[in-house]
Design a protein around this motif. Structure first.
Motif, PDB file in Angstrom:
ATOM      1  N   VAL A 300       1.700  -4.249   4.717  1.00  0.00           N
ATOM      2  CA  VAL A 300       2.129  -3.119   5.537  1.00  0.00           C
ATOM      3  C   VAL A 300       3.508  -3.402   6.128  1.00  0.00           C
ATOM      4  O   VAL A 300       4.404  -2.546   6.117  1.00  0.00           O
ATOM      5  N   LEU A 301       3.687  -4.611   6.636  1.00  0.00           N
ATOM      6  CA  LEU A 301       4.960  -4.971   7.253  1.00  0.00           C
ATOM      7  C   LEU A 301       6.065  -5.110   6.212  1.00  0.00           C
ATOM      8  O   LEU A 301       7.219  -4.774   6.475  1.00  0.00           O
ATOM      9  N   GLU A 302       5.722  -5.622   5.032  1.00  0.00           N
ATOM     10  CA  GLU A 302       6.718  -5.722   3.971  1.00  0.00           C
ATOM     11  C   GLU A 302       7.225  -4.339   3.575  1.00  0.00           C
ATOM     12  O   GLU A 302       8.425  -4.138   3.374  1.00  0.00           O
ATOM     13  N   CYS A 303       6.302  -3.391   3.452  1.00  0.00           N
ATOM     14  CA  CYS A 303       6.727  -2.021   3.137  1.00  0.00           C
ATOM     15  C   CYS A 303       7.675  -1.505   4.214  1.00  0.00           C
ATOM     16  O   CYS A 303       8.704  -0.886   3.919  1.00  0.00           O
ATOM     17  N   GLY A 304       7.339  -1.766   5.481  1.00  0.00           N
ATOM     18  CA  GLY A 304       8.195  -1.312   6.570  1.00  0.00           C
ATOM     19  C   GLY A 304       9.584  -1.911   6.492  1.00  0.00           C
ATOM     20  O   GLY A 304      10.590  -1.213   6.669  1.00  0.00           O
ATOM     21  N   ALA A 305       9.654  -3.222   6.212  1.00  0.00           N
ATOM     22  CA  ALA A 305      10.951  -3.873   6.119  1.00  0.00           C
ATOM     23  C   ALA A 305      11.779  -3.318   4.964  1.00  0.00           C
ATOM     24  O   ALA A 305      13.011  -3.312   5.010  1.00  0.00           O
ATOM     25  N   LEU A 306      11.101  -2.824   3.943  1.00  0.00           N
ATOM     26  CA  LEU A 306      11.786  -2.252   2.779  1.00  0.00           C
ATOM     27  C   LEU A 306      12.113  -0.778   2.956  1.00  0.00           C
ATOM     28  O   LEU A 306      12.703  -0.161   2.072  1.00  0.00           O
ATOM     29  N   GLY A 307      11.719  -0.205   4.093  1.00  0.00           N
ATOM     30  CA  GLY A 307      11.970   1.211   4.333  1.00  0.00           C
ATOM     31  C   GLY A 307      11.034   2.121   3.572  1.00  0.00           C
ATOM     32  O   GLY A 307      11.327   3.306   3.391  1.00  0.00           O
ATOM     33  N   VAL A 308       9.904   1.581   3.129  1.00  0.00           N
ATOM     34  CA  VAL A 308       8.914   2.358   2.378  1.00  0.00           C
ATOM     35  C   VAL A 308       7.761   2.712   3.316  1.00  0.00           C
ATOM     36  O   VAL A 308       7.055   1.816   3.780  1.00  0.00           O
ATOM     37  N   PRO A 309       7.561   3.977   3.637  1.00  0.00           N
ATOM     38  CA  PRO A 309       6.451   4.333   4.525  1.00  0.00           C
ATOM     39  C   PRO A 309       5.119   3.972   3.882  1.00  0.00           C
ATOM     40  O   PRO A 309       4.981   4.013   2.660  1.00  0.00           O
ATOM     41  N   VAL A 310       4.151   3.616   4.709  1.00  0.00           N
ATOM     42  CA  VAL A 310       2.873   3.133   4.188  1.00  0.00           C
ATOM     43  C   VAL A 310       1.739   4.022   4.674  1.00  0.00           C
ATOM     44  O   VAL A 310       1.716   4.463   5.828  1.00  0.00           O
ATOM     45  N   LEU A 311       0.806   4.280   3.792  1.00  0.00           N
ATOM     46  CA  LEU A 311      -0.374   5.079   4.096  1.00  0.00           C
ATOM     47  C   LEU A 311      -1.504   4.129   4.433  1.00  0.00           C
ATOM     48  O   LEU A 311      -1.811   3.218   3.653  1.00  0.00           O
ATOM     49  N   LEU A 312      -2.150   4.313   5.594  1.00  0.00           N
ATOM     50  CA  LEU A 312      -3.155   3.352   6.043  1.00  0.00           C
ATOM     51  C   LEU A 312      -4.139   3.999   7.002  1.00  0.00           C
ATOM     52  O   LEU A 312      -3.926   5.122   7.487  1.00  0.00           O
ATOM     53  N   ASN A 313      -5.227   3.267   7.299  1.00  0.00           N
ATOM     54  CA  ASN A 313      -6.272   3.781   8.181  1.00  0.00           C
ATOM     55  C   ASN A 313      -5.778   3.848   9.624  1.00  0.00           C
ATOM     56  O   ASN A 313      -4.992   3.015  10.059  1.00  0.00           O
ATOM     57  N   ARG A 314      -6.299   4.842  10.350  1.00  0.00           N
ATOM     58  CA  ARG A 314      -6.001   4.947  11.784  1.00  0.00           C
ATOM     59  C   ARG A 314      -6.908   3.969  12.537  1.00  0.00           C
ATOM     60  O   ARG A 314      -8.130   4.101  12.521  1.00  0.00           O
ATOM     61  N   THR A 315      -6.317   2.998  13.209  1.00  0.00           N
ATOM     62  CA  THR A 315      -7.045   2.070  14.069  1.00  0.00           C
ATOM     63  C   THR A 315      -6.226   1.879  15.340  1.00  0.00           C
ATOM     64  O   THR A 315      -5.024   2.178  15.354  1.00  0.00           O
ATOM     65  N   PRO A 316      -6.830   1.376  16.433  1.00  0.00           N
ATOM     66  CA  PRO A 316      -6.037   1.125  17.648  1.00  0.00           C
ATOM     67  C   PRO A 316      -4.849   0.201  17.393  1.00  0.00           C
ATOM     68  O   PRO A 316      -3.766   0.395  17.950  1.00  0.00           O
ATOM     69  N   MET A 317      -5.041  -0.820  16.547  1.00  0.00           N
ATOM     70  CA  MET A 317      -3.947  -1.734  16.259  1.00  0.00           C
ATOM     71  C   MET A 317      -2.809  -1.016  15.544  1.00  0.00           C
ATOM     72  O   MET A 317      -1.642  -1.187  15.878  1.00  0.00           O
ATOM     73  N   HIS A 318      -3.157  -0.182  14.566  1.00  0.00           N
ATOM     74  CA  HIS A 318      -2.123   0.545  13.821  1.00  0.00           C
ATOM     75  C   HIS A 318      -1.449   1.606  14.689  1.00  0.00           C
ATOM     76  O   HIS A 318      -0.245   1.855  14.559  1.00  0.00           O
ATOM     77  N   ALA A 351      10.963  11.094   6.382  1.00  0.00           N
ATOM     78  CA  ALA A 351      11.965  10.288   7.097  1.00  0.00           C
ATOM     79  C   ALA A 351      11.379   9.704   8.378  1.00  0.00           C
ATOM     80  O   ALA A 351      11.670   8.551   8.748  1.00  0.00           O
ATOM     81  N   LEU A 352      10.554  10.490   9.095  1.00  0.00           N
ATOM     82  CA  LEU A 352       9.919   9.999  10.317  1.00  0.00           C
ATOM     83  C   LEU A 352       9.011   8.809  10.008  1.00  0.00           C
ATOM     84  O   LEU A 352       9.054   7.776  10.698  1.00  0.00           O
ATOM     85  N   ALA A 353       8.190   8.939   8.973  1.00  0.00           N
ATOM     86  CA  ALA A 353       7.269   7.860   8.613  1.00  0.00           C
ATOM     87  C   ALA A 353       8.038   6.603   8.219  1.00  0.00           C
ATOM     88  O   ALA A 353       7.675   5.477   8.606  1.00  0.00           O
ATOM     89  N   ALA A 354       9.125   6.762   7.456  1.00  0.00           N
ATOM     90  CA  ALA A 354       9.907   5.607   7.020  1.00  0.00           C
ATOM     91  C   ALA A 354      10.537   4.889   8.210  1.00  0.00           C
ATOM     92  O   ALA A 354      10.533   3.650   8.283  1.00  0.00           O
ATOM     93  N   GLU A 355      11.063   5.639   9.173  1.00  0.00           N
ATOM     94  CA  GLU A 355      11.697   5.026  10.345  1.00  0.00           C
ATOM     95  C   GLU A 355      10.669   4.303  11.210  1.00  0.00           C
ATOM     96  O   GLU A 355      10.940   3.221  11.736  1.00  0.00           O
ATOM     97  N   ARG A 356       9.473   4.892  11.373  1.00  0.00           N
ATOM     98  CA  ARG A 356       8.425   4.221  12.148  1.00  0.00           C
ATOM     99  C   ARG A 356       8.065   2.875  11.515  1.00  0.00           C
ATOM    100  O   ARG A 356       7.850   1.883  12.216  1.00  0.00           O
ATOM    101  N   CYS A 357       7.980   2.847  10.205  1.00  0.00           N
ATOM    102  CA  CYS A 357       7.618   1.609   9.514  1.00  0.00           C
ATOM    103  C   CYS A 357       8.727   0.569   9.628  1.00  0.00           C
ATOM    104  O   CYS A 357       8.452  -0.620   9.823  1.00  0.00           O
ATOM    105  N   ARG A 358       9.973   1.001   9.520  1.00  0.00           N
ATOM    106  CA  ARG A 358      11.093   0.067   9.679  1.00  0.00           C
ATOM    107  C   ARG A 358      11.104  -0.537  11.079  1.00  0.00           C
ATOM    108  O   ARG A 358      11.305  -1.735  11.257  1.00  0.00           O
ATOM    109  N   ALA A 359      10.890   0.303  12.088  1.00  0.00           N
ATOM    110  CA  ALA A 359      10.907  -0.169  13.480  1.00  0.00           C
ATOM    111  C   ALA A 359       9.772  -1.164  13.731  1.00  0.00           C
ATOM    112  O   ALA A 359       9.957  -2.176  14.421  1.00  0.00           O
ATOM    113  N   ALA A 360       8.606  -0.883  13.154  1.00  0.00           N
ATOM    114  CA  ALA A 360       7.456  -1.771  13.358  1.00  0.00           C
ATOM    115  C   ALA A 360       7.689  -3.146  12.750  1.00  0.00           C
ATOM    116  O   ALA A 360       7.228  -4.168  13.278  1.00  0.00           O
TER     117      ALA A 360
END
Length: 742
Positions: A300-318, A351-360
Motif C-alpha cells: 500500500v505504501l509503495e503504491c503511494g510513494a509511486l503516486g499510484v492510488p490504491v484500492l483497499l478495505n476501510r479500517t480505522p487504521m486506513h 487525482a484526490l486518491a493519488a495525492e492522499r496516497c502520496r501524502a501517506a
C-alpha cells in the motif's frame, strides 16, 4: 565506534513478499543509521534479485549458512536450527544488537546468550484478545524480558501488545514498513488514464484471504460496465491452503488464462515497482476477516510513494492514514467494481486518491526509518562522557582496583544501586547499564529492612559510587559501612520524609540527598536540618518518547485520572469538575485508570477511607449528570496506550511530592489540569494550576470551545520534554554520578 548489528528474518529472500521486503528495508535502514550490518540468510540463494542489492551496500555483509557449510540440504532453516546458527555466528565476534523477525525464533533465542541484545520485530502474534491464550502470553513475556527493544509495525499493534502483555510496555517502539524507490524510478503525476485501458496492479503472494483469485475476475466485470481494464499481477508465490486444497490450481489457471489478466511472474523488487508505476490503481482488497489486522501492508505504501492510488478495505487504521473520505475504500466485490468504474471516469477523484496516497507514504521513506532507528540506537548506546571517565580514573587512583574497560579502553565507573523497591528507578537503571563508561551492580534488598550483609559488603568493596533508592534502612547501612573516598547518593521520596530513618542518617557520610521537587527539597532541609548543599533536586523522569503517540478521535472531550487511592487523591473534586462540564456538554467523560480502593488492604481497613469511597461511588451511581460519564479502566503498565484517548489529565490531590500523572499526560500530548496543592507551582507552569474544581472545569470548557486544545497541548508537551524528559533526567544523573556539584 559503529554499533554492529546482526539481522535475521524467518523469511525466504528468494520470494517477493512483505516479509522479504522487510529484511531489505531493515538492513538498509540500519546501515544508513550508522550500523555495520551482517544479514544471515534463512535459505540458500536461488535468485539474487533481493540479496544482490544488499551485498552491494557499504558496511553490509551477507552470510549464507548453507554456502558456509553450516547447514546441509537446500531447504530453509527451521527456527530451532536458526537459533543455533545465529548463536554460533555471534560467538565468533559478539554483536551489539541482534534484530530478529519471527516469534518462534525469538522464543528460542530468549533463553540463550543473545538475551538482552535482541531487537525483536513482532508481527506473527495473536491480534485479538480471544487468540491470546496463556501459552502465547507466556512466550511473549519471555521474549519481551529478553529483548532490548520490541519493534512494532503500527501504533495499533504496539497498544494491543502492551495491554495484553504488560512486560512489553516501555520496550515497544515503532518501526513501520520502509519504502525505498529504486534509483531512476519516477513517481506518477496523478493523471488518470486517457484513451487506453485502466491498468490495475497487484504484487505479492497469491493467497485466499488476499482475494487474489477474485481479483482476476475484475477485468471481465468492469467490461460489463463499459470500462476497459487489464490486471497486471506480479509474483510467483502461490499459497497452498489446507482449508482450500483446490486454490493453488484455481489461482494458477486464472493467472494464465483469465480475461484481461497479465501475469508477469516473479521479479526483483525494483522491476516489480517499475511495473506498478506503469499502472493506474493498486489492489490491496482483502477478505473482511483481515480488517482487524494490526499490520500495515508495505505494498500500500509503495503504491503511494509511486503516486499510484490504491484500492483497499476501510479500517480505522486506513482511515487514519488516508482520511475517512478516501474514495477507494471497499468492502465487497460490488464495491470494488463500483469504485473502479467511478474513478476510471472521474479525473478529479482519481487525482484526490493519488495525492492522499502520496501524502501517506511520506512518513515511510528510508530516511525516516533511518532517523527513527538512529534515535533508538542513541538511546541504547549513549556516548561515553569524559566527566564519567575522569571520575573512574580518580576512583582507580584511590585504590579501587582494576575493572573492565569502557569503549575507549579506559576503566569504567563502578556504580552500585541498593534498595528494596526499584520501580521508580527502572528506566534510570536501564540507562546506566547501557552506558559504555559505567559498570552497574544492584544490591536488591528482599524487604525494607531485609538484606544479605555479605552481598552488601561486596558492593561496598567494589563500587566507586553507591546510590540508595529510598532513604531507609539501606541508606543507614551504607552510610555506616562505606569506604573512605567512596561516594554515596541517597534518593529521598515523600514516604520517608516523616519517618524516623532520616533522623538517624549520618549526613556527613552522604554526598548528596536527591529529592524530586524543590518543594520537597525545602521540606527536607527544614525537617532534618541537613546542610543546604547536601540536598539537591533531580526530578522524576518522564519517558516522553514512549508516551508521544497520536491521539484517538474525541480525545479533547476526555478527562483522565491515574490513581485515585487513597482519598487524598480527591476523586470527589474531579467529579465536581466533570458535573459542571457535562451540564453544558455531555461528551465530556472521565476515564480513571487505577486500582480500586478495596484492592489496597491498608486503605480499606480504615473507616474514614471506606466512608469516603462509599460516598463517592454512591454519587456516581445517583447523579444524573454523571450517568454514563465515568469509566473505570484496569490498572496496568499500558499507560501510554491508555493516554491516547485522554485530552486532559487531572490532578486534584490534597498534596503530592511530584505527581507524575500530569507530566505523563503532558508527554502524551494531553493538557494538565491541577489544583494548587503545596509545591505544584515549583513543578508545573502556573497556567495549568487552578483555584478550585469550578475553575478547572471553566478552563477545560474554554480551551475546547475556543479551539485552543491543539496549541495548548503542544506547549505542554514541549514544557515536560524540556524539564522532565528521560534524556534530560538521565543527563542530570550522569553528572551527579560523575561527581558534579549541582
Amino acid at each position: 565506534m559503529r554499533p554492529r548489528a546482526l539481522v535475521y528474518g524467518d523469511v525466504d529472500l528468494n520470494l517477493i513478499d512483505g516479509s522479504a521486503i522487510w529484511a531489505q528495508g531493515m538492513v538498509q535502514s540500519l546501515a544508513r543509521a550508522g550500523c555495520a550490518v551482517t544479514l544471515v540468510l534463512k535459505a540458500p540463494v536461488r535468485t539474487g534479485r533481493l540479496v544482490d542489492p544488499l551485498r552491494a551496500l557499504p558496511g553490509v555483509t551477507v552470510r549464507s549458512p548453507h554456502a558456509e557449510g553450516r547447514v546441509e540440504g537446500d531447504r530453509g532453516m527451521p527456527a530451532k536450527q536458526a537459533a543455533v546458527v545465529l548463536t554460533e555466528i555471534d560467538a565468533e565476534d559478539p554483536f551489539d544488537l541482534v534484530v530478529v523477525r519471527g516469534r518462534r525464533l525469538a522464543g528460542k533465542l530468549a533463553a540463550g546468550p543473545l538475551a538482552g541484545r535482541l531487537w525483536t520485530y513482532l508481527t506473527d502474534v495473536p491480534q485479538s484478545a480471544g487468540e491470546f491464550d496463556r501459552a502465547a502470553k507466556g512466550e511473549l513475556r519471555r521474549i519481551a524480558d529478553a529483548s532490548r527493544m520490541l519493534l512494532c509495525q503500527t501504533e495499533e499493534l504496539r497498544s494491543f501488545l502492551e495491554s495484553a502483555v504488560p512486560a512489553t510496555a516501555g520496550k515497544s517502539v515503532l518501526f513501520p514498513p520502509v519504502v525505498v524507490l529504486p534509483d531512476g524510478l519516477t513517481p506518477r503525476g496523478g493523471e488518470p488514464p486517457r484513451g487506453r485501458a485502466l491498468r490495475l496492479v497487484y504484487t505479492g503472494k497469491f493467497a485466499p484471504r488476499w482475494n487474489t483469485y477474485e481479483m482476476t475476475g475484475l477485468p471481465r466485470m468492469l467490461a460489463l460496465r463499459g470500462v476497459d481494464a487489464e490486471l497486471h499481477m506480479v509474483g510467483d508465490k502461490i499459497h497452498d491452503d489446507p482449508k482450500d486444497p483446490g486454490f493453488s490450481t484455481r489461482m494458477r489457471t486464472a493467472l494464465e488464462s483469465a480475461q484481461g489478466v497479465v501475469w508477469h511472474g516473479g521479479h526483483p523488487r525494483a522491476e516489480a515497482m517499475r511495473l506498478t508505476a506503469e499502472c493506474d490503481v493498486g489492489l490491496s482488497w482483502r477478505h473482511p476477516e483481515m480488517d482487524a489486522s494490526l499490520e500495515l501492508s508495505t505494498k500500500v505504501l509503495e503504491c503511494g510513494a509511486l503516486g499510484v492510488p490504491v484500492l483497499l478495505n476501510r479500517t480505522p487504521m486506513h482511515e487514519r492514514l488516508f482520511g475517512a473520505d478516501y474514495p477507494l475504500f471497499v468492502a465487497s466485490e460490488t464495491d470494488v467494481v463500483d469504485a473502479l468504474t467511478l474513478i476510471g471516469k472521474n479525473p478529479d477523484l482519481y487525482a484526490l486518491a493519488a495525492e492522499r496516497c502520496r501524502a501517506a507514504a511520506r512518513d515511510y521513506t528510508l530516511d525516516a526509518a533511518a532517523e527513527r532507528l538512529g534515535a533508538y540506537l542513541a538511546q541504547a548506546f549513549p556516548d561515553p562522557s569524559e566527566a564519567v571517565l575522569a571520575a573512574a580514573r580518580q576512583a582507580a587512583a584511590h585504590g579501587a582496583g582494576a575493572a573492565p574497560a569502557g569503549a575507549t579502553g579506559e576503566r569504567k565507573l563502578r556504580v552500585g544501586v541498593a534498595g528494596h523497591d526499584l520501580k521508580f528507578f527502572t528506566r534510570l537503571l536501564d540507562y546506566l547499564r547501557s552506558r559504555p563508561d559505567m559498570e552497574v551492580r544492584v544490591d536488591h534488598w528482599a524487604a525494607l529492612k531485609v538484606h544479605d550483609p555479605e552481598r552488601s559488603q561486596e558492593l561496598v568493596e567494589w563500587a566507586d559510587v553507591v546510590v540508595c533508592e529510598w532513604c531507609g534502612p539501606n541508606a543507614l547501612w551504607y552510610a555506616k559501612h562505606k569506604r573512605p573516598g567512596q561516594r554515596l547518593l541517597v534518593r529521598l521520596h515523600r514516604f520517608e520524609l516523616y519517618a524516623r530513618w532520616p533522623q538517624h542518617l549520618d549526613i556527613d557520610a552522604v554526598d548528596q540527598v536527591i529529592c524530586v521537587s524543590p518543594h520537597y527539597a525545602r521540606l527536607t532541609r527544614e525537617t532534618t536540618g541537613w546542610p543546604a548543599h547536601k540536598v539537591t533536586v533531580v526530578p522524576n523522569w518522564v519517558d516522553d518518547r514512549q508516551l508521544d503517540r497520536p491521539k484517538l478521535a474525541g480525545a479533547e472531550h476526555h478527562l483522565g485520572m491515574i490513581g485515585i487511592a487513597p482519598s487524598r487523591k480527591r476523586l470527589d473534586l474531579a467529579l465536581d469538575a466533570l458535573e459542571e462540564l457535562r451540564r453544558d456538554d455531555p461528551r465530556f467523560t472521565l476515564f480513571v485508570k487505577s486500582k480500586l480502593p478495596w484492592e489496597y488492604w491498608w486503605i480499606w481497613q480504615r473507616d474514614e477511607e471506606r466512608a469516603h469511597y462509599e460516598q463517592v461511588f454512591r454519587r456516581i451511581r445517583r447523579s444524573p449528570l454523571l450517568a454514563g460519564g465515568v469509566v473505570f479502566d484496569t490498572y496496568g503498565r499500558d499507560v501510554a496506550a491508555w493516554l491516547r484517548r485522554i485530552g486532559f489529565v487531572l490532578s486534584t490531590s490534597d498534596d503530592e511530592s511530584f505527581h507524575l500523572a500530569p507530566a505523563e499526560g503532558m508527554a502524551s500530548g494531553a493538557i494538565p489540569v491541577l489544583l494548587g496543592w503545596p509545591g505544584a507551582d515549583t513543578i508545573y507552569d502556573t497556567r495549568w494550576i487552578h483555584a478550585d474544581a469550578s475553575a478547572m472545569a471553566a478552563s477545560i470548557a474554554t480551551t475546547v470551545r475556543d479551539g485552543h486544545w491543539e496549541a495548548d497541548r503542544q506547549v505542554a508537551r514541549e514544557q515536560v520534554t524540556r524539564a522532565y524528559g528521560l534524556a534530560e533526567v538521565c543527563r542530570q544523573w550522569t553528572e551527579l554520578l560523575a561527581g558534579a556539584r549541582p
